[in-house]
Design a protein around this motif. Structure first.
Motif, PDB file in Angstrom:
ATOM      1  N   LYS A 117     -15.994 -67.498  19.102  1.00 43.81           N
ATOM      2  CA  LYS A 117     -15.650 -68.287  20.281  1.00 43.81           C
ATOM      3  C   LYS A 117     -15.156 -67.365  21.390  1.00 43.81           C
ATOM      4  O   LYS A 117     -14.594 -66.297  21.140  1.00 43.81           O
ATOM      5  CB  LYS A 117     -14.591 -69.350  19.950  1.00 43.81           C
ATOM      6  CG  LYS A 117     -13.273 -68.795  19.420  1.00 43.81           C
ATOM      7  CD  LYS A 117     -12.314 -69.940  19.116  1.00 43.81           C
ATOM      8  CE  LYS A 117     -10.961 -69.386  18.630  1.00 43.81           C
ATOM      9  NZ  LYS A 117      -9.998 -70.481  18.377  1.00 43.81           N
ATOM     10  N   PHE A 118     -15.357 -67.806  22.629  1.00 45.03           N
ATOM     11  CA  PHE A 118     -15.053 -66.989  23.798  1.00 45.03           C
ATOM     12  C   PHE A 118     -13.590 -66.558  23.836  1.00 45.03           C
ATOM     13  O   PHE A 118     -13.267 -65.473  24.343  1.00 45.03           O
ATOM     14  CB  PHE A 118     -15.397 -67.770  25.080  1.00 45.03           C
ATOM     15  CG  PHE A 118     -15.145 -66.992  26.334  1.00 45.03           C
ATOM     16  CD1 PHE A 118     -16.138 -66.195  26.873  1.00 45.03           C
ATOM     17  CD2 PHE A 118     -13.900 -67.033  26.963  1.00 45.03           C
ATOM     18  CE1 PHE A 118     -15.899 -65.456  28.023  1.00 45.03           C
ATOM     19  CE2 PHE A 118     -13.657 -66.297  28.108  1.00 45.03           C
ATOM     20  CZ  PHE A 118     -14.663 -65.508  28.646  1.00 45.03           C
ATOM     21  N   HIS A 119     -12.704 -67.371  23.299  1.00 48.30           N
ATOM     22  CA  HIS A 119     -11.272 -67.095  23.332  1.00 48.30           C
ATOM     23  C   HIS A 119     -10.945 -65.702  22.801  1.00 48.30           C
ATOM     24  O   HIS A 119      -9.927 -65.102  23.186  1.00 48.30           O
ATOM     25  CB  HIS A 119     -10.513 -68.141  22.512  1.00 48.30           C
ATOM     26  CG  HIS A 119     -10.836 -69.558  22.865  1.00 48.30           C
ATOM     27  ND1 HIS A 119     -12.103 -70.088  22.727  1.00 48.30           N
ATOM     28  CD2 HIS A 119     -10.050 -70.574  23.330  1.00 48.30           C
ATOM     29  CE1 HIS A 119     -12.098 -71.353  23.106  1.00 48.30           C
ATOM     30  NE2 HIS A 119     -10.875 -71.680  23.470  1.00 48.30           N
ATOM     31  N   GLY A 178     -17.757 -79.654  21.409  1.00 44.90           N
ATOM     32  CA  GLY A 178     -16.554 -80.412  21.657  1.00 44.90           C
ATOM     33  C   GLY A 178     -15.486 -79.666  22.436  1.00 44.90           C
ATOM     34  O   GLY A 178     -14.512 -80.287  22.854  1.00 44.90           O
ATOM     35  N   ARG A 179     -15.655 -78.351  22.647  1.00 44.39           N
ATOM     36  CA  ARG A 179     -14.655 -77.625  23.428  1.00 44.39           C
ATOM     37  C   ARG A 179     -15.024 -77.710  24.904  1.00 44.39           C
ATOM     38  O   ARG A 179     -16.119 -77.320  25.309  1.00 44.39           O
ATOM     39  CB  ARG A 179     -14.567 -76.156  22.986  1.00 44.39           C
ATOM     40  CG  ARG A 179     -13.761 -75.953  21.713  1.00 44.39           C
ATOM     41  CD  ARG A 179     -13.327 -74.495  21.604  1.00 44.39           C
ATOM     42  NE  ARG A 179     -14.456 -73.599  21.469  1.00 44.39           N
ATOM     43  CZ  ARG A 179     -14.877 -73.083  20.304  1.00 44.39           C
ATOM     44  NH1 ARG A 179     -14.285 -73.411  19.187  1.00 44.39           N
ATOM     45  NH2 ARG A 179     -15.897 -72.257  20.274  1.00 44.39           N
ATOM     46  N   GLU A 180     -14.085 -78.179  25.706  1.00 40.90           N
ATOM     47  CA  GLU A 180     -14.340 -78.297  27.141  1.00 40.90           C
ATOM     48  C   GLU A 180     -14.595 -76.928  27.762  1.00 40.90           C
ATOM     49  O   GLU A 180     -15.386 -76.791  28.704  1.00 40.90           O
ATOM     50  CB  GLU A 180     -13.168 -78.983  27.825  1.00 40.90           C
ATOM     51  CG  GLU A 180     -13.298 -79.121  29.338  1.00 40.90           C
ATOM     52  CD  GLU A 180     -14.504 -79.958  29.755  1.00 40.90           C
ATOM     53  OE1 GLU A 180     -15.024 -79.733  30.863  1.00 40.90           O
ATOM     54  OE2 GLU A 180     -14.923 -80.833  28.978  1.00 40.90           O
ATOM     55  N   ASP A 213      -7.938 -74.294  31.949  1.00 36.74           N
ATOM     56  CA  ASP A 213      -7.292 -74.225  33.266  1.00 36.74           C
ATOM     57  C   ASP A 213      -7.723 -72.970  34.025  1.00 36.74           C
ATOM     58  O   ASP A 213      -7.997 -73.016  35.228  1.00 36.74           O
ATOM     59  CB  ASP A 213      -5.767 -74.239  33.109  1.00 36.74           C
ATOM     60  CG  ASP A 213      -5.238 -75.576  32.618  1.00 36.74           C
ATOM     61  OD1 ASP A 213      -5.990 -76.574  32.669  1.00 36.74           O
ATOM     62  OD2 ASP A 213      -4.080 -75.629  32.160  1.00 36.74           O
ATOM     63  N   LEU A 214      -7.780 -71.849  33.311  1.00 31.86           N
ATOM     64  CA  LEU A 214      -8.137 -70.568  33.932  1.00 31.86           C
ATOM     65  C   LEU A 214      -9.570 -70.601  34.454  1.00 31.86           C
ATOM     66  O   LEU A 214      -9.835 -70.223  35.610  1.00 31.86           O
ATOM     67  CB  LEU A 214      -7.972 -69.449  32.901  1.00 31.86           C
ATOM     68  CG  LEU A 214      -8.393 -68.044  33.321  1.00 31.86           C
ATOM     69  CD1 LEU A 214      -7.478 -67.512  34.411  1.00 31.86           C
ATOM     70  CD2 LEU A 214      -8.388 -67.111  32.111  1.00 31.86           C
ATOM     71  N   SER A 261      -5.217 -69.796  24.509  1.00 31.39           N
ATOM     72  CA  SER A 261      -5.364 -71.142  23.958  1.00 31.39           C
ATOM     73  C   SER A 261      -6.483 -71.882  24.672  1.00 31.39           C
ATOM     74  O   SER A 261      -6.896 -71.523  25.781  1.00 31.39           O
ATOM     75  CB  SER A 261      -4.055 -71.919  24.115  1.00 31.39           C
ATOM     76  OG  SER A 261      -3.813 -72.216  25.486  1.00 31.39           O
ATOM     77  N   GLU A 262      -6.965 -72.942  24.054  1.00 29.53           N
ATOM     78  CA  GLU A 262      -8.023 -73.742  24.659  1.00 29.53           C
ATOM     79  C   GLU A 262      -7.560 -74.350  25.977  1.00 29.53           C
ATOM     80  O   GLU A 262      -8.286 -74.302  26.988  1.00 29.53           O
ATOM     81  CB  GLU A 262      -8.469 -74.843  23.694  1.00 29.53           C
ATOM     82  CG  GLU A 262      -9.425 -75.864  24.290  1.00 29.53           C
ATOM     83  CD  GLU A 262     -10.760 -75.294  24.720  1.00 29.53           C
ATOM     84  OE1 GLU A 262     -11.500 -76.009  25.435  1.00 29.53           O
ATOM     85  OE2 GLU A 262     -11.080 -74.142  24.357  1.00 29.53           O
TER      86      GLU A 262
END
Length: 432
Positions: free
Chosen positions: A82-84, A3-5, A101-102, A95-96
């Motif tokens: 998670k990659f974050h 579900g995470r873009e 955006d990055l 942040s997600e």
């Protein structure tokens, strides 16, 4: 993770991987040029390389700097859940929305050209650090040093070389000296080189590289030392003698990591960073770094095992990590007579026998599993065979759940889950 873009974008970036793995910096520099060369627009950088202890040393540095009021950017890999986790901006995980955006910006700038996942995501981290106000960047290498995508900062403030051992031999060389030469290449004339304890061959190569580059060195056993006094730590250098508390990270090896962090902090002090002795102490006490001898406190594994088990998690995966865990197992054995069980999974790129050998005398029973979702994992049967070669009583199990279910529940015992950071991340996703 569903579900995470950002995960969708990261999957696309993985597909850009060149057909042949060739270490080099050309693609990284080309990508950074497309992004406006953010690596040249950073606050002071502390660059870390080594085989073991990079993450823990970076975490201690970050904890001290943040106690002192500094906004700290940090880059590390791999991530656990998670990659974050890889990109920390001014003290917070990216942040997600910012990550989406990055990554989208970098994907479009790359124009579908071949590039490794680490190259493009490292370039993305540099852009994030350059675009976000901060006071310092803690930059951890991924693999090696000389040709690592992080090795594009010309004038770091401090470099740190943590203990070096045999790892990634297919890329870095098959001797300690060769591997040390690759990692020592992050040393720069602009930066004080903090060097942790090393095998003789590694230290000789590090000193040769430093001499050729006219680098000022701060070496364990020469310019600084750290010892366990039984009540805490004592750090000694020409600049300071500090009596310190134990860090919040357990294990004998964390003494050395604390010393590397303190030596780097003192080097930053010399460059104008305002960090008091008390702030160093507070940072060490408060530091957190998951999956490095982390005691699990909740989750399905503890629910299954009950209060009779102490459950520990460690992501170490090479010979040096095996030695470190064996020292901890010896400490546990001296404390009480509880049996030690391990559940482990390992990548087929790691020397499983070398990791398990030091642990073998302390293990009551082992259960081997295949790391879920990891195509480079040893099968449970392959991992079990490596354990048996070391004289360990080991069973192959299809899943973590099956391994946990097979553990005896009646008496007090310890469980160590280990063998891979990827495996540790899977465990942490459900057991915090």
């Amino acid at each position: 993770m569903a579900g995470r873009e950002s995960d969708v974008i990261l999957s696309r970036l993985l597909s850009l991987h060149p057909k042949v793995i060739d270490l080099g910096l050309d693609r990284t520099y080309e990508m950074l040029e497309c992004l406006g060369n953010p690596q040249d627009k950073l606050p002071p950088v502390v660059h870390l390389a080594g085989t073991n202890g990079k993450g823990s040393t970076q975490a201690m540095l970050r904890a001290v700097l943040e106690v002192a009021g500094y906004k700290v950017h940090a880059y590390t890999s791999p991530h656990l859940v998670k990659f974050h986790e890889r990109i920390r901006l001014a003290g917070e995980l990216i942040s997600e929305d910012a990550l989406q955006d990055l990554l989208t910006y970098c994907e479009e700038a790359n124009e579908n050209k071949p590039i490794t996942f680490f190259e493009i995501t490292t370039a993305a981290a540099f852009k994030a650090f350059a675009d976000t106000p901060g006071d310092i960047v803690l930059l951890e290498t991924g693999l090696g040093g000389r040709l690592d995508s992080t090795n594009v900062v010309d004038n770091p403030a401090v470099t740190i070389l943590t203990p070096i051992s045999m790892d990634h031999t297919q890329f870095l060389g098959d001797t300690i000296s060769a591997i040390a030469g690759e990692k020592a290449a992050i040393q720069k004339p602009s930066a004080i080189s903090v060097v942790g304890p090393q095998p003789d061959a590694a230290m000789e190569k590090i000193e040769d590289v430093a001499r050729d580059k006219a680098v000022q060195m701060s070496r364990f056993g020469a310019e600084w030392s750290i010892t366990d006094t039984g009540e805490g730590l004592r750090f000694v250098s020409s600049a300071a003698t500090l009596d310190l508390p134990y860090s919040n990270l357990p294990g004998e090896h964390q003494v050395t990591n604390a010393g590397q962090a303190v030596a780097a902090i003192l080097a930053l002090r010399d460059q104008g960073f305002d960090i008091s002795d008390d702030q160093i102490r507070e940072g060490l006490v408060n530091v957190e770094w998951p999956a490095r001898l982390q005691r699990l406190k909740s989750g399905p594994i503890l629910d299954e095992l009950g209060s009779n088990f102490d459950v520990w998690l460690d992501g170490g995966h090479n010979a040096a990590a095996g030695i470190t865990l064996a020292k901890q197992a010896e400490t546990w054995k001296a404390e009480d007579d509880r049996p030690l069980h391990i559940v482990f999974g390992m990548l087929n790129t790691k020397a499983a026998g070398d990791f398990l050998r030091p642990l073998a005398p302390y293990i009551t029973k082992a259960h081997a599993i295949r790391i879920p979702g990891e195509e480079n994992s040893l099968t449970a049967e392959e991992a079990s065979a490596f354990a048996k070669e070391q004289g360990i009583d080991c069973l192959a199990k299809e899943t973590v759940e099956a391994a946990i279910s097979d553990l005896p529940k009646g008496n007090e015992a310890r469980l160590l889950i280990c063998g891979s950071l990827y495996f540790a991340g899977i465990i942490l996703a459900d057991n915090s």
